[in-house]
Design a protein around this motif. Structure first.
Motif, mmCIF file in Angstrom:
data_model
loop_
_atom_site.group_PDB
_atom_site.id
_atom_site.type_symbol
_atom_site.label_atom_id
_atom_site.label_comp_id
_atom_site.label_asym_id
_atom_site.label_seq_id
_atom_site.Cartn_x
_atom_site.Cartn_y
_atom_site.Cartn_z
ATOM 1 N N ARG A 102 -9.437 35.698 -0.452
ATOM 2 C CA ARG A 102 -9.565 35.923 -1.928
ATOM 3 C C ARG A 102 -9.963 34.822 -2.923
ATOM 4 O O ARG A 102 -9.711 33.621 -2.422
ATOM 5 C CB ARG A 102 -8.188 36.175 -2.442
ATOM 6 C CG ARG A 102 -7.575 37.705 -1.855
ATOM 7 C CD ARG A 102 -6.295 37.811 -2.338
ATOM 8 N NE ARG A 102 -6.055 37.641 -3.776
ATOM 9 C CZ ARG A 102 -4.907 37.732 -4.219
ATOM 10 N NH1 ARG A 102 -3.699 37.776 -3.658
ATOM 11 N NH2 ARG A 102 -4.667 37.433 -5.401
ATOM 12 N N THR A 158 -4.461 34.067 5.219
ATOM 13 C CA THR A 158 -4.986 34.487 4.192
ATOM 14 C C THR A 158 -5.536 33.080 3.434
ATOM 15 O O THR A 158 -4.860 31.948 3.699
ATOM 16 C CB THR A 158 -3.704 34.650 3.261
ATOM 17 O OG1 THR A 158 -3.143 36.011 3.120
ATOM 18 C CG2 THR A 158 -3.951 34.779 1.452
ATOM 19 N N LEU A 192 -7.275 31.675 0.059
ATOM 20 C CA LEU A 192 -7.492 31.431 -1.442
ATOM 21 C C LEU A 192 -8.501 30.208 -1.677
ATOM 22 O O LEU A 192 -8.155 29.276 -1.371
ATOM 23 C CB LEU A 192 -6.409 31.209 -2.080
ATOM 24 C CG LEU A 192 -5.026 32.182 -1.634
ATOM 25 C CD1 LEU A 192 -3.857 31.990 -2.438
ATOM 26 C CD2 LEU A 192 -5.488 33.797 -1.897
ATOM 27 N N GLU A 210 -7.481 37.604 5.318
ATOM 28 C CA GLU A 210 -7.725 38.339 3.807
ATOM 29 C C GLU A 210 -8.145 37.039 2.923
ATOM 30 O O GLU A 210 -7.433 36.039 3.126
ATOM 31 C CB GLU A 210 -6.458 38.760 3.446
ATOM 32 C CG GLU A 210 -6.411 39.142 1.794
ATOM 33 C CD GLU A 210 -5.173 39.786 1.258
ATOM 34 O OE1 GLU A 210 -5.136 39.681 0.173
ATOM 35 O OE2 GLU A 210 -4.701 40.520 2.025
#
Length: 291
Positions: free
Chosen positions: A265, A237, A239, A263
């Protein structure tokens, strides 16, 4: 200052190097690595939430930062991210964990990235906050837009000049980034800010060595892995703030080349997102740990 309810430890991880570490909770292990110009204290909100979820949360000061040891750097490798990543794996093993989830912010994210590449059997899940891999970072900085990263170029210079310049006014230098990169000043209260500045004041040579490594040995390691087709094999992930568009690149695409199970974001806050948006960061880590 320490994370409330966490126990402090001093854990040897290499010859002559021990890491100051805060540990809280019980359960599956999660290691959290801080960024610049901070210490493990930046994770205080997120760490408490993950510990309450049933995790053993391990928050070290990286070598060269905070209350951890600050070895000399005679050959330019003492602060290579490969060396610092090995510290993290040794720390987890010393605390009884052969594998663990890992999250890093800023400089800590670069260490975490290297740990994921070098130690894929140890790192089960990987979260990286507001950074690009070293090689990609250097490649996207160009022209006038590179002025936002002046500190990268300053600390990449040979030993002597950057240490002298920064050491002459450390609070002004490090405080500049705490102010510039924070959208919500209340997220870094006065006591925490003072703790960060005090820690940096005592660590100018080692912080510079950490950054200098990114202009040399770290980029070389990334280039070797890119040429070999090495990627992060665990769920990842990322961010980030939405600053890729302003600098003319696609951050998600750059990360996907390194992390097939990605992922990505964007988070609507300043750089210090674990302090400015702790609930969102904690939620993202919880989701990652279920993948």
């Amino acid at each position: 200052m320490n994370i409330p309810g966490f126990q402090q430890h001093r854990v040897p991880v290499a010859d002559g190097v021990a890491l100051h570490t805060s540990v809280g909770g019980t359960g599956s292990p999660v290691v959290l690595l801080h960024g610049f110009p901070q210490t493990h204290l930046m994770w205080r909100h997120v760490a408490a939430g993950l510990a309450a979820d049933g995790h053993t949360v391990i928050c070290p000061d990286l070598r060269g930062y905070g209350a951890s040891d600050k070895p000399a750097d005679p050959d330019g490798t003492s602060y290579a991210k490969r060396t610092m990543a090995a510290d993290v794996v040794a720390l987890a093993r010393a605390l009884g964990h052969e594998s663990f989830a890992l999250a890093g912010h800023d400089r800590g994210a670069l260490v975490a990235f290297r740990a994921g590449l070098d130690h894929p059997d140890a790192v089960t899940h990987l979260a990286l906050l507001d950074v690009l891999p070293t090689l990609d970072m250097w490649e996207v900085l160009h022209g006038a837009t590179a002025a936002v990263a002046f500190h990268l170029y300053l600390m990449a210079q040979p030993p002597g000049l950057p240490e002298e310049l920064i050491g002459a006014a450390p609070d002004l230098f490090f405080g500049h980034f705490l102010d510039l990169w924070t959208r919500d000043p209340a997220a870094v209260p006065a006591g925490v800010r003072a703790a960060y500045l005090a820690a940096c004041r005592e660590a100018v040579p080692s912080i510079v060595a950490d950054y200098r490594a990114s202009a040399g040995v770290d980029a070389e390691h990334d280039l070797t892995d890119r040429a070999a087709g090495n990627v992060l094999r665990m769920p990842v992930t990322v961010l980030q703030q939405d600053w890729g568009a302003a600098l003319g690149y696609d951050a998600a695409a750059l990360w996907r080349a390194w992390a097939p199970d990605l992922e990505h974001r964007t988070v609507d806050c300043g750089h210090f997102m674990a302090e400015e948006a702790p609930d969102e960061v904690t939620g993202a880590l919880r989701k990652l740990l279920t993948r």
